[in-house]
Design an enzyme around this catalytic site. Structure first.
Site, PDB file in Angstrom:
ATOM      1  N   TRP A  23       0.808  -1.232   0.000  1.00 16.64           N
ATOM      2  CA  TRP A  23       0.000   0.000   0.000  1.00 16.64           C
ATOM      3  C   TRP A  23       0.840   1.281   0.000  1.00 16.64           C
ATOM      4  O   TRP A  23       1.828   1.393   0.735  1.00 16.64           O
ATOM      5  CB  TRP A  23      -0.876  -0.007   1.256  1.00 16.64           C
ATOM      6  N   ASN A  25      -0.163   5.633   0.257  1.00 15.94           N
ATOM      7  CA  ASN A  25      -1.077   6.777   0.094  1.00 15.94           C
ATOM      8  C   ASN A  25      -0.267   8.057  -0.026  1.00 15.94           C
ATOM      9  O   ASN A  25       0.456   8.186  -1.032  1.00 15.94           O
ATOM     10  CB  ASN A  25      -2.248   6.779   1.075  1.00 15.94           C
ATOM     11  N   ASP A  26      -0.341   8.983   0.892  1.00 16.06           N
ATOM     12  CA  ASP A  26       0.225  10.320   0.647  1.00 16.06           C
ATOM     13  C   ASP A  26       1.729  10.304   0.354  1.00 16.06           C
ATOM     14  O   ASP A  26       2.489   9.616   1.050  1.00 16.06           O
ATOM     15  CB  ASP A  26       0.079  11.205   1.889  1.00 16.06           C
ATOM     16  N   GLN A  42       3.431   7.523   2.679  1.00 20.80           N
ATOM     17  CA  GLN A  42       2.646   6.713   3.607  1.00 20.80           C
ATOM     18  C   GLN A  42       2.572   5.291   3.061  1.00 20.80           C
ATOM     19  O   GLN A  42       2.120   5.075   1.922  1.00 20.80           O
ATOM     20  CB  GLN A  42       1.237   7.308   3.760  1.00 20.80           C
ATOM     21  N   TRP A  50      -4.801   0.190   3.722  1.00 21.65           N
ATOM     22  CA  TRP A  50      -4.301   1.203   4.655  1.00 21.65           C
ATOM     23  C   TRP A  50      -4.119   0.578   6.037  1.00 21.65           C
ATOM     24  O   TRP A  50      -4.934  -0.233   6.468  1.00 21.65           O
ATOM     25  CB  TRP A  50      -5.301   2.370   4.709  1.00 21.65           C
ATOM     26  N   PHE A  86       2.307   9.239  10.604  1.00 19.20           N
ATOM     27  CA  PHE A  86       1.469   9.891   9.597  1.00 19.20           C
ATOM     28  C   PHE A  86       2.275  10.951   8.824  1.00 19.20           C
ATOM     29  O   PHE A  86       3.466  11.125   9.027  1.00 19.20           O
ATOM     30  CB  PHE A  86       0.226  10.493  10.266  1.00 19.20           C
ATOM     31  N   SER A  87       1.574  11.673   7.970  1.00 20.75           N
ATOM     32  CA  SER A  87       2.240  12.501   6.949  1.00 20.75           C
ATOM     33  C   SER A  87       3.022  13.684   7.526  1.00 20.75           C
ATOM     34  O   SER A  87       2.761  14.132   8.641  1.00 20.75           O
ATOM     35  CB  SER A  87       1.205  13.013   5.954  1.00 20.75           C
ATOM     36  N   ARG A 146      -2.727  17.496  12.272  1.00 15.29           N
ATOM     37  CA  ARG A 146      -1.729  16.603  11.667  1.00 15.29           C
ATOM     38  C   ARG A 146      -1.133  17.190  10.381  1.00 15.29           C
ATOM     39  O   ARG A 146      -1.607  18.171   9.852  1.00 15.29           O
ATOM     40  CB  ARG A 146      -2.338  15.238  11.390  1.00 15.29           C
ATOM     41  N   GLU A 202      -6.524  18.507   5.601  1.00 13.11           N
ATOM     42  CA  GLU A 202      -5.373  17.625   5.720  1.00 13.11           C
ATOM     43  C   GLU A 202      -4.253  18.149   4.816  1.00 13.11           C
ATOM     44  O   GLU A 202      -4.490  18.854   3.834  1.00 13.11           O
ATOM     45  CB  GLU A 202      -5.753  16.200   5.297  1.00 13.11           C
TER      46      GLU A 202
HETATM   47  N1  DQQ Z   1      -3.217  10.457   5.353  1.00 12.12           N
HETATM   48  C1  DQQ Z   1      -2.340  10.362   6.487  1.00 12.12           C
HETATM   49  C2  DQQ Z   1      -2.675  11.529   7.340  1.00 12.12           C
HETATM   50  C3  DQQ Z   1      -3.302  12.476   6.405  1.00 12.12           C
HETATM   51  C4  DQQ Z   1      -4.081  11.586   5.499  1.00 12.12           C
HETATM   52  C5  DQQ Z   1      -2.506   9.017   7.136  1.00 12.12           C
HETATM   53  C6  DQQ Z   1      -4.406  12.196   4.162  1.00 12.12           C
HETATM   54  O1  DQQ Z   1      -1.535  12.067   7.963  1.00 12.12           O
HETATM   55  O2  DQQ Z   1      -4.086  13.440   7.056  1.00 12.12           O
HETATM   56  O3  DQQ Z   1      -2.130   7.973   6.273  1.00 12.12           O
HETATM   57  O4  DQQ Z   1      -4.610  11.236   3.169  1.00 12.12           O
END
Ligand code: DQQ
Length: 466
Positions: A23, A25-26, A42, A50, A86-87, A146, A202
């Site tokens: 996986w 993501n960001d 991420q 996730w 996290f990000s 965050r 975010e």
């Molecule tokens: N993804 C992260 C967070 C953020 C979110 C967690 C945005 O830090 O706010 O995986 O996709």
């Protein structure tokens, strides 16, 4: 880790960035250091869903070919990031590369220090560096805390932390620091209209764009929005607003300013097929191409892929001008593939809609249409007929886009198996995800509706796998 097991996967992108498996993501903390670009993201290293958030890590000399490195950050049992890393962002702080990120449950901001080559990482013993959000903002509860995004000014470091005020609007909280370890809360940088951009922002991103303009981009649980405006006395006043990308797959963009002064941004391109299909594939998500943001002379936001993307170009084909009669697909016999770049210029003439079909099946049964509609001034990617698979969502990715009188439509389209990116006149973008079921969805066609249009020229390249 070898990606050989994905060699026959018809949907896995081949030149968009993604981890060796599982996986993503960001995008997180892009930074240029000692002539290398580092990109973090991420990452769940154990599954194509996730969870168990780590910072994946890769390095490149040209922004397009990446070498995967071991994850830079993992949750520390008992630590402030025990439930996920996290990000955040990365900076060179007085010679020490540092990562700035959010630990969760509760959300708190942490830092990690890297060695000079950014191959080894150690979490700061004083974490969290910001233990909690202010108890309330403007007398109300906050909605999240965050995704720190930092930059340097003459008097020290500043950072935004994504947040929002209940019943009031999304915001980014401004902090200041001399050493990147002790942070002082100042105030909300600006507050959004809750009806337009929700009550939680975010992944804030904040760039000095030159010309006395700053850009703030936020991800409000919906398509990322940008604001261009003036930044003075630590407050930001938006003057223009727009979507960074019209695609429903694009989210959580972040970026950095490289040594050449380019503002470079990646976004996460989410999947549009169900969780079972993602697990069965063994991977999920990819990043957009790196995009350079700048200002057009008229003050609008200019968006284009970084020039290094041209390094991927292989076999080239060129088409000269031709008329596009309305109502039928004009298939381009010499141009086929699932891994292409197409650059085409159109005159609208009498048409109500003009553009291209890509990932088109031999029998025409699956097709993804990229169209400019001059009648209602929109640009869209229509994925409704992209796939016969009921587990992959189609959808329409659409946004406002108007050509000036006599201005040609200039499309740059990137096809990378399931990832599609469209750039129009360097001022609008659409990212989509498509999952054709037929192996012969390799055709490209021209199309016009409601009247004739003209193709001025078209160039196409096969793009290399990275
Ligand atoms: N993804 C992260 C967070 C953020 C979110 C967690 C945005 O830090 O706010 O995986 O996709």
């Amino acid at each position: 880790m070898s990606t050989a097991r994905f060699a026959d996967d018809p949907h896995r992108p081949r030149y968009h960035f993604l981890p060796p498996a599982n996986w993503i993501n960001d995008p997180n903390g892009p930074i240029e250091l000692n002539g290398e670009y580092h990109l973090f993201y991420q990452h769940n290293p154990g599954a194509a869903c996730w969870g168990n958030m780590h910072w994946g890590h890769a390095v490149s000399r040209d922004l397009v070919r990446w070498e995967h490195l071991p994850p830079a950050l993992a949750p520390t049992p008992g630590g402030p990031d025990k439930d996920g890393v996290f990000s955040g962002c990365a900076h060179n702080v007085a010679g020490t590369p540092m990562l700035f990120y959010t630990g969760v449950n509760p959300e708190a901001q942490c830092v990690a220090l890297a060695d000079a080559r950014m191959r080894g990482f150690r979490k700061f013993e004083g974490n969290p560096v910001i233990a909690a959000a202010p108890p309330e903002i403007q007398g109300r509860a906050w909605t999240g805390f965050r995704d720190p995004f930092a930059w340097k000014e003459a008097d020290g470091w500043y950072a935004l932390i994504g947040s929002g005020i209940e019943g009031t609007g999304g915001t980014a909280l401004l902090y200041r620091s001399k050493d990147f370890r002790t942070w002082e809360y100042l105030h909300p940088l600006c507050i959004g209209n809750p009806h337009e951009t929700g009550t939680m922002w975010e992944c804030p991103l904040f760039f000095d764009m030159g010309e006395r303009k700053h850009l703030l981009a936020v991800s409000p649980y919906a398509r990322p929005e940008y604001f261009l405006g003036a930044y003075a006395e630590q407050r930001f006043s938006p003057e223009r607003q727009g979507l960074l990308d019209f695609g429903h797959s694009y989210y959580a963009p972040t970026g950095f300013i490289d040594a050449k002064g380019r503002r470079i941004v990646w976004g996460w391109l989410k999947e549009r097929r169900n969780a079972d299909a993602q697990n069965a594939a063994g991977w999920s998500g990819c990043l957009s191409l790196p995009r350079e943001l700048s200002l057009h002379p008229d003050g609008r936001l200019r968006v284009r892929p970084v020039s290094e993307v041209e390094h991927l170009r292989g076999r080239h084909r060129h088409l000269d001008a031709r008329d596009i009669s309305p109502g039928t697909l004009h298939r381009l016999e010499g141009i086929q593939g699932a891994q292409l770049e197409i650059e085409a210029e159109f005159e609208i003439l009498h048409s109500a809609a003009v553009g291209l079909a890509v990932r088109l099946a031999d029998a025409g049964t699956e097709s993804t249409e990229i169209l400019y509609r001059s009648d209602n001034k929109e640009l869209y990617v229509n994925c409704e007929r992209s796939s016969a698979d009921p587990n992959s969502a189609g959808g329409l990715d659409v946004g406002p886009f108007a050509l000036a009188k006599g201005e040609p439509l200039r499309l740059r389209v990137f096809v990378d198996h399931s990832a599609i990116e469209v750039y129009a006149n360097e001022r609008a973008c659409i990212s989509s995800r498509v999952y054709p079921t037929q192996r012969d969805c390799i055709h490209v066609a021209l199309l016009a509706r409601g009247g004739a249009a003209k193709l001025v020229s078209l160039d196409a390249w096969d793009l290399a796998k990275t």
